[in-house]
Scaffold this active site. Structure first.
Site, PDB file in Angstrom:
ATOM      1  N   LYS A   1       0.873  -1.178   0.000  1.00 24.60           N
ATOM      2  CA  LYS A   1       0.000   0.000   0.000  1.00 24.60           C
ATOM      3  C   LYS A   1       0.906   1.223   0.000  1.00 24.60           C
ATOM      4  O   LYS A   1       1.777   1.360   0.862  1.00 24.60           O
ATOM      5  CB  LYS A   1      -0.873  -0.006   1.250  1.00 24.60           C
ATOM      6  CG  LYS A   1      -1.685   1.270   1.430  1.00 24.60           C
ATOM      7  CD  LYS A   1      -2.627   1.149   2.618  1.00 24.60           C
ATOM      8  CE  LYS A   1      -3.449   2.425   2.772  1.00 24.60           C
ATOM      9  NZ  LYS A   1      -4.525   2.275   3.742  1.00 24.60           N
TER      10      LYS A   1
HETATM   11  C1  5RP Z   1      -1.632   4.965   6.961  1.00 25.27           C
HETATM   12  C2  5RP Z   1      -2.724   3.993   6.783  1.00 25.27           C
HETATM   13  C3  5RP Z   1      -4.041   4.471   7.305  1.00 25.27           C
HETATM   14  O1  5RP Z   1      -4.345   3.986   8.523  1.00 25.27           O
HETATM   15  C4  5RP Z   1      -5.167   4.348   6.363  1.00 25.27           C
HETATM   16  O2  5RP Z   1      -5.370   3.015   5.983  1.00 25.27           O
HETATM   17  C5  5RP Z   1      -4.953   5.261   5.215  1.00 25.27           C
HETATM   18  O3  5RP Z   1      -6.067   5.377   4.399  1.00 25.27           O
HETATM   19  P1  5RP Z   1      -6.463   6.779   3.765  1.00 25.27           P
HETATM   20  O4  5RP Z   1      -5.188   7.553   3.563  1.00 25.27           O
HETATM   21  O5  5RP Z   1      -7.095   6.440   2.444  1.00 25.27           O
HETATM   22  O6  5RP Z   1      -7.404   7.469   4.707  1.00 25.27           O
HETATM   23  O7  5RP Z   1      -2.543   2.929   6.278  1.00 25.27           O
HETATM   24  O8  5RP Z   1      -0.441   4.478   6.547  1.00 25.27           O
END
Ligand code: 5RP
Length: 295
Positions: free
Chosen positions: A205
């Site tokens: 991610k």
């Molecule tokens: C940060 C993360 C967060 O907790 C979250 O999953 C981020 O999602 P978004 O930026 O779309 O709100 O993984 O590293």
């Protein structure tokens, strides 16, 4: 065998017919074990090959984040419109029933809370592999702080998660975090995503950036993009479009969905881009239509 007499003789061997194609399309997982591949396959849509993951793990460092004050009210209506749910074990247990039929990506690490000056100090493992197995996790997410004080610590958490996941056939999502003073350039994301994949993450991610096509090309496993801070809906959809066009295999999005004017409509509009190849403009039109005329 109960019946060992009177069975027809096996004879239809389809000689000359090639073995059925596996249809496997998750980057970098061709040589993984069957169970690992089965879990990964369930996370990606069969037709588009992409994934809409809903991230609602923010409370693990941020407490009751705007839009997520009531997990029990906000999350269930979004579930039918996503491929995967990404959250902490506590949030899943508290707000979703065990009849849930979507793959879970459990956040398994803890970090310093936002009350500390720098969340990138790094944390440890909050949810071990036994708990992940008991919760029937399809994936485990571990956050890393590359180039920040918590780098070594978070890479150790990632490595422990990957090793335990390999033993049990559960893939690991390596999360590229961007702390307060951390770089957000192509150079940084090229390094961080590749580093996580080479340390064993089965998917990564990360964030969309200029030059994302090079980041996606150099990462040997699929990248799903985070949404980051809330953007106007049209802009968030345009970012999704660019990311998919440049090689992302989906999104793992939170704030841009649950903080949208109409979260369910936004979630479905994101799906239009990720799975149906809609332009950002078409998806935004769809969002507005649902906003003004909910079904
Ligand atoms: C940060 C993360 C967060 O907790 C979250 O999953 C981020 O999602 P978004 O930026 O779309 O709100 O993984 O590293």
């Amino acid at each position: 065998m109960a019946d060992n007499q009177g069975n027809p003789t096996a004879k239809n061997y389809h000689l000359g017919v090639k073995p059925a194609a596996s249809g496997w399309n998750v980057k970098g997982a061709e040589h993984c074990d069957w169970g690992m591949k089965n879990r990964l396959a369930a996370m990606f849509d069969r037709r588009s090959g992409n994934a809409v993951m809903l991230a609602f793990d923010h409370g693990y460092i941020m407490g009751p984040t705007a839009g997520l004050e009531r997990l029990d009210l906000v999350v269930p209506p979004l579930v039918p419109h996503v491929n995967v749910l990404m959250a902490t074990p506590g949030a899943i247990r508290a707000c979703l029933p065990p009849t849930l039929d979507k793959p879970l990506c459990l956040r398994v690490n803890y970090d310093a809370s936002v009350l500390f000056d720098d969340i990138s100090a790094g944390g440890g493992i909050a949810c071990d592999i036994r708990q992940a197995v008991r919760m029937n996790a399809s994936c485990m997410a571990a956050q890393t702080f590359i180039g920040a004080p918590g780098e070594k610590n978070s890479l150790e958490v990632l490595a422990r998660t990957v090793n335990a996941g390999q033993e049990h056939g559960i893939p690991t999502l390596g999360v590229v975090a961007v702390g307060k003073d951390m770089e957000r350039s192509e150079r940084f994301f090229l390094l961080a995503t590749r580093l996580l994949a080479e340390n064993g993450a089965n998917l990564v991610k990360s964030y969309y950036c200029e030059g994302f096509e090079r980041v996606a090309a150099a990462c040997p496993v699929p990248i799903v993009i985070a949404g980051g801070k809330k953007l106007p809906e049209a802009e968030a959809l345009a970012m999704c479009r660019r990311a998919i066009d440049e090689g992302a295999r989906g999104v793992d999005m939170g704030r841009n969905i649950f903080q949208a004017g109409a979260p369910v409509a936004m979630c479905r509009a994101v799906g239009k881009v990720v799975h149906e190849n809609c332009t950002a403009e078409e998806a935004f039109e769809f969002y507005q239509e649902l906003l003004h005329h909910p079904e």
